[in-house]
Design a protein around this motif. Structure first.
Motif, PDB file in Angstrom:
ATOM      1  N   GLN A   1      36.486  20.551  24.592  1.00  0.00           N
ATOM      2  CA  GLN A   1      36.045  19.190  24.852  1.00  0.00           C
ATOM      3  C   GLN A   1      35.519  19.002  26.274  1.00  0.00           C
ATOM      4  O   GLN A   1      34.807  18.054  26.568  1.00  0.00           O
ATOM      5  CB  GLN A   1      37.215  18.236  24.597  1.00  0.00           C
ATOM      6  CG  GLN A   1      37.771  18.305  23.189  1.00  0.00           C
ATOM      7  CD  GLN A   1      36.920  17.542  22.207  1.00  0.00           C
ATOM      8  OE1 GLN A   1      36.426  16.464  22.510  1.00  0.00           O
ATOM      9  NE2 GLN A   1      36.709  18.104  21.037  1.00  0.00           N
ATOM     10  N   ASP A   2      35.903  19.903  27.167  1.00  0.00           N
ATOM     11  CA  ASP A   2      35.508  19.758  28.560  1.00  0.00           C
ATOM     12  C   ASP A   2      34.026  20.057  28.780  1.00  0.00           C
ATOM     13  O   ASP A   2      33.480  19.756  29.836  1.00  0.00           O
ATOM     14  CB  ASP A   2      36.356  20.697  29.425  1.00  0.00           C
ATOM     15  CG  ASP A   2      36.249  20.345  30.904  1.00  0.00           C
ATOM     16  OD1 ASP A   2      36.487  19.172  31.239  1.00  0.00           O
ATOM     17  OD2 ASP A   2      35.905  21.220  31.708  1.00  0.00           O
TER      18      ASP A   2
ATOM     19  N   ASP B   1      41.748  18.881  23.985  1.00  0.00           N
ATOM     20  CA  ASP B   1      41.690  20.179  23.298  1.00  0.00           C
ATOM     21  C   ASP B   1      43.006  20.553  22.623  1.00  0.00           C
ATOM     22  O   ASP B   1      43.273  21.728  22.376  1.00  0.00           O
ATOM     23  CB  ASP B   1      41.273  21.311  24.249  1.00  0.00           C
ATOM     24  CG  ASP B   1      39.787  21.254  24.572  1.00  0.00           C
ATOM     25  OD1 ASP B   1      39.008  20.931  23.658  1.00  0.00           O
ATOM     26  OD2 ASP B   1      39.415  21.513  25.722  1.00  0.00           O
TER      27      ASP B   1
ATOM     28  N   HIS C   1      33.110  22.740  38.645  1.00  0.00           N
ATOM     29  CA  HIS C   1      32.100  21.802  39.148  1.00  0.00           C
ATOM     30  C   HIS C   1      32.633  20.817  40.167  1.00  0.00           C
ATOM     31  O   HIS C   1      31.906  20.110  40.814  1.00  0.00           O
ATOM     32  CB  HIS C   1      31.486  21.040  37.983  1.00  0.00           C
ATOM     33  CG  HIS C   1      32.520  20.481  37.090  1.00  0.00           C
ATOM     34  ND1 HIS C   1      32.988  19.223  37.229  1.00  0.00           N
ATOM     35  CD2 HIS C   1      33.220  21.051  36.086  1.00  0.00           C
ATOM     36  CE1 HIS C   1      33.944  19.025  36.325  1.00  0.00           C
ATOM     37  NE2 HIS C   1      34.093  20.121  35.615  1.00  0.00           N
TER      38      HIS C   1
ATOM     39  N   THR D   1      38.326  20.118  35.378  1.00  0.00           N
ATOM     40  CA  THR D   1      38.653  18.894  34.655  1.00  0.00           C
ATOM     41  C   THR D   1      39.258  19.201  33.294  1.00  0.00           C
ATOM     42  O   THR D   1      39.741  18.312  32.621  1.00  0.00           O
ATOM     43  CB  THR D   1      37.388  18.050  34.437  1.00  0.00           C
ATOM     44  OG1 THR D   1      36.392  18.885  33.889  1.00  0.00           O
ATOM     45  CG2 THR D   1      36.921  17.456  35.731  1.00  0.00           C
ATOM     46  N   ALA D   2      39.211  20.467  32.906  1.00  0.00           N
ATOM     47  CA  ALA D   2      39.688  20.806  31.573  1.00  0.00           C
ATOM     48  C   ALA D   2      41.192  20.651  31.504  1.00  0.00           C
ATOM     49  O   ALA D   2      41.893  20.812  32.495  1.00  0.00           O
ATOM     50  CB  ALA D   2      39.305  22.231  31.236  1.00  0.00           C
ATOM     51  N   LYS D   3      41.665  20.327  30.347  1.00  0.00           N
ATOM     52  CA  LYS D   3      43.068  19.977  30.204  1.00  0.00           C
ATOM     53  C   LYS D   3      43.912  21.094  29.624  1.00  0.00           C
ATOM     54  O   LYS D   3      45.133  21.020  29.652  1.00  0.00           O
ATOM     55  CB  LYS D   3      43.177  18.725  29.334  1.00  0.00           C
ATOM     56  CG  LYS D   3      42.598  17.532  30.051  1.00  0.00           C
ATOM     57  CD  LYS D   3      41.777  16.652  29.147  1.00  0.00           C
ATOM     58  CE  LYS D   3      40.766  15.861  29.916  1.00  0.00           C
ATOM     59  NZ  LYS D   3      39.432  16.456  29.880  1.00  0.00           N
TER      60      LYS D   3
ATOM     61  N   THR E   1      39.347  25.712  29.876  1.00  0.00           N
ATOM     62  CA  THR E   1      38.224  25.026  29.238  1.00  0.00           C
ATOM     63  C   THR E   1      38.054  25.430  27.773  1.00  0.00           C
ATOM     64  O   THR E   1      37.240  24.852  27.066  1.00  0.00           O
ATOM     65  CB  THR E   1      36.889  25.328  29.956  1.00  0.00           C
ATOM     66  OG1 THR E   1      36.678  26.729  29.938  1.00  0.00           O
ATOM     67  CG2 THR E   1      36.897  24.831  31.367  1.00  0.00           C
TER      68      THR E   1
END
Lengths: 449, 327
Positions: A227-228, B65, A196, B277-279, B248
């Motif tokens: 969690q994302d 996560d 995104h 943005t996922a870690k 993700t």
């Protein structure tokens, strides 16, 4: 595998019987368990916090009802909260006043957009619509080819474009014209996957939206997302204004807590779930079932519905009666196996079972589809009398059956053992026990005898 | 042993990548933004280490996560140090978490299996949509850039257009690909590819596989068969089984890693889509619980956006100041 929440709560409340009330003290450790369970199911931690607060409020000071153990009572409160949050009813697709209705399928890379597009097309067709497909993913290698191949296999029309049409906008313009000319009432647009943060692609999506004024913008989310999920769904929603969510890969063993996160951050309803590789593995979203799943309580309703859909009302009723009366013979077992195979891959069926009581170990059962063929062959090699009463099958009969079916006596023994277990399991399914009671309460046609 | 060293000893000099750290930094910009800034937020303005603060830190890890269990273990270690008064200052907490993460990742580091005689066989597995095919394309380019010869094996004979997708990557990387028609037995395709690679003295065979949810027993059995096939044609193969995990992915990633390890003997993890943005914290959980090293991280869509994973560099870029300019 994880302990289910109800197991954990059972332990927490072991000594509660007799106290009569849920108190602040005994709730705290329960709430901690609930929190861990929700986090392990990938519900976003802020959403968890929020949920815990409202659960605490609801649970505190409640009388422990006679019918339930305190643990079950708390599970019920949690479950009700989850359902409330997931949306208390199923929501429908919106269509434009004047056809064709355009629907944009958007989402992150690899979430399952193309497969979902095809499944949605199939579902629309089954429900009296006539969709036209178009893929505007001009970036990922062979993405458009992928949708074209699927479209061919499900025999639905797809607009593949001319060599000159290179941009998504050009493609959808022509696709819409084609839809009008050929009288298709829904245009399904499979878009390019993106992270995104990709501003250029987001702009492209906005342009597509402005051109098409779609009646639905469906965000495709992978049930395994962690969690994302909050971030990605939130951002898509901010940038585009999504109108609904398709949750994919629900045939895996992910708890699907992302559903809660997405719902809470976008406020938009979850509309469908993808439950397998086949084009028909696609169902309207059911908040209650997903809540059960997040809590590790299985999805018995989907299972029953699937059985009904594939086996037919009458057979289902008959099966139900036999199960209740424990008249379930080897012949029935064989018929059932044949019917179950119609339901699709067995793993996805077993996955719907709750992790409760006697079903607990069912999830880890490895099923070899070939084994089923063998089992049917073994039963076919029995005499009708043997099928009706397995007790008479002695050593000599076992040898004959093995010979007749091209298997070994050991195989026959195994089958008989399995059969006996199934009978036992079915008995607990329909008889007493938590699950049986739950099932009996559901007003399903097949149970109303 | 460090990853670079390992590659060096096995395959000679590594090509220079002067800006690797910068690219990594730029690539995981978003990850950084999410994780470390939250960590700093949690720490900012705190004077005392109390239960509240520690809980907030635990949530920050969970938010990445990393998982309830692993986060709890890391925090438990810190709590013990706080109790023994080994830590007094809030500013030390960030360092402790950093060290703890680094330690976990480093403990899982291990070299790729020794290749007796080429080809080195790399099997790439994972659930649907994790990014297997793309990873293979990038991996092929990387090996090519190192001057190695590569042959791709189109082992995903199931998903529509998967073969075509890999073919495009093969062309981009300038390598050959062995394919059969859709629906063919993946083991048969692999067999062909390995035979061809042996005949042509190829250094690396990278085999694609169909995406599969780890709960599908049949499909998982197919992977076992591919393994067997590989070891029959090339002794010691597959030398590397890479599990591709989408950054993700949440806690299900652990279950995926467990099941894929059971059936296909995973030796390392590739963490993709880290430029979102996922870690990708689940990779830390996998390193901790299963001991699988992270081999590569995917930070973009271009062929060169697959970077070798080095725990110290990764953690450094996660914790250091933001890169001056992100491209």
């Amino acid at each position: 595998m994880f302990d289910t929440l109800s197991d954990k709560l059972q332990r927490v409340f072991k000594n509660l019987r007799g106290e009569g009330k849920l108190t602040a003290a005994n709730m705290e450790s329960a709430l901690r368990e609930i929190r861990v369970a929700l986090l392990e199911a990938d519900v976003h931690f802020r959403v968890v916090k929020q949920l815990i607060e409202s659960i605490r409020e609801k649970a505190m000071g409640q009388e422990v009802l006679d019918a339930f153990s305190p643990a079950q009572q708390v599970v019920k409160i949690v479950r009700d909260e989850l359902i409330k949050m997931l949306g208390s009813h199923q929501s429908r697709l919106r269509f434009a006043n004047e056809p064709p209705s355009a629907m944009l399928i958007v989402g992150l890379q690899g979430s399952g957009k193309t497969t979902s597009t095809a499944k949605l097309a199939r579902w629309l067709e089954k429900n009296g619509h006539s969709p036209l497909l178009v893929s505007v993913d001009v970036y990922r290698p062979a993405a458009r080819e992928q949708l074209a191949v699927i479209a061919r296999s499900i025999k639905l029309p797809i607009y593949t474009g001319t060599p000159e049409e290179k941009t998504p906008l050009e493609l959808v313009r022509s696709a819409r014209r084609e839809a009008v000319q050929t009288g298709r009432d829904v245009l399904l647009v499979d878009t390019a996957g993106r992270l995104h943060i990709d501003e250029a692609l987001m702009t492209e999506l906005r342009e597509l939206r402005d051109l098409l004024s779609p009646s639905e913008i469906l965000f495709v989310a992978d049930a395994m997302t962690g969690q994302d999920a909050v971030k990605s769904a939130g951002e898509f929603h901010n940038q585009l204004g999504i109108s609904g969510v398709i949750l994919t890969k629900m045939d895996g063993d992910a708890r699907g807590g992302a559903a809660l996160s997405i719902r809470s951050v976008t406020g938009q309803p979850l509309k469908f779930t993808g439950t397998g590789e086949k084009p028909d593995a696609f169902e309207p979203f059911h908040p209650d079932r997903t809540a059960n799943r997040i809590l590790g309580m299985g999805d018995v309703l989907s299972f029953i519905e699937k059985v009904e859909e594939n086996i037919g009302q009458k057979n289902a009723e008959e099966m139900q009666r036999k199960l209740l009366d424990n008249e379930f013979t080897l012949a029935d077992f064989r018929d059932q196996l044949r019917q179950i195979r119609k339901l699709g891959p067995l793993e996805s069926i077993l996955g719907m079972m709750p992790d409760l009581g006697p079903m607990k170990d069912l999830k880890n059962v490895k099923v070899d589809e070939k084994e089923l063929t063998r089992i049917v062959a073994i039963i076919d090699s029995m005499t009708p009398r043997e099928r009706n009463n397995h007790m008479i099958i002695n050593g000599a009969r076992r040898r004959r059956i093995a010979k007749g079916s091209g298997t070994t006596v050991q195989d026959v023994n195994n089958l008989l053992k399995q059969y006996a277990q199934t009978r036992k399991m079915m008995k607990s399914f329909t008889g007493g026990g938590f699950l049986g009671k739950r099932l009996a309460k559901l007003k399903l046609p097949m149970l109303q005898q | 042993m460090k990853q670079s060293l390992m590659i060096q000893t096995l395959f000679g000099a590594v090509p220079q990548e002067p800006n690797l750290l910068d690219r990594l930094k730029a690539g995981i910009q978003k990850t950084r933004a999410g994780f470390v800034e939250r960590l700093e937020d949690a720490l900012a303005g705190r004077k005392e280490i109390d239960a509240d603060l520690l809980e907030e830190l635990e949530f920050t890890l969970i938010g990445a996560d990393i998982g309830v269990t692993t986060a709890h273990e890391i925090l438990e270690g810190i709590r013990q140090r706080v109790d023994r008064r080994l830590v007094g200052d809030v500013s030390e907490l960030k360092l402790l978490i950093r060290d703890s993460l680094l330690e976990t990742l480093q403990a899982a580091e291990r070299p790729m299996a020794h290749v007796e005689e080429p080809p080195a066989v790399v099997l790439v597995v994972g659930v649907n949509g994790a990014g297997k095919t793309t990873t293979i394309g990038k991996l092929a380019s990387r090996y090519r850039a190192e001057g190695r010869s590569v042959l791709l094996c189109a082992g995903d004979t199931f998903r529509a257009a998967a073969i075509e997708q890999l073919a495009i990557w093969a062309e981009r990387a300038g390598v050959d690909m062995v394919r059969q028609s859709p629906g063919a037995d993946p083991s048969a395709v692999l067999f062909d590819a390995l035979q061809a690679a042996r005949a042509r003295k190829i250094d690396y065979v990278i085999a694609d596989t169909a995406g599969r949810l780890h709960t599908k027993t049949n499909l998982m059995a197919e992977l076992e068969k591919m393994r067997r096939t590989a070891s029959r044609v090339v002794p010691g193969a597959p030398h590397e089984v890479l599990l591709v995990i989408d950054a993700t992915t949440g806690q299900n990633g652990l279950e995926q890693a467990r099941r894929f390890t059971e059936t296909s003997g995973v030796t390392g993890v590739v963490l993709t889509k880290l430029d979102g943005t996922a870690k990708g914290g689940v990779a830390v959980a996998i390193a901790r619980e299963l001991g699988h090293p992270i081999r590569y991280v995917g930070v973009g869509e271009k062929a060169e956006d697959l970077l070798p994973f080095e725990p110290d560099k990764f953690i450094d870029s996660l914790f250091s100041a933001p890169a001056a300019s992100a491209p």
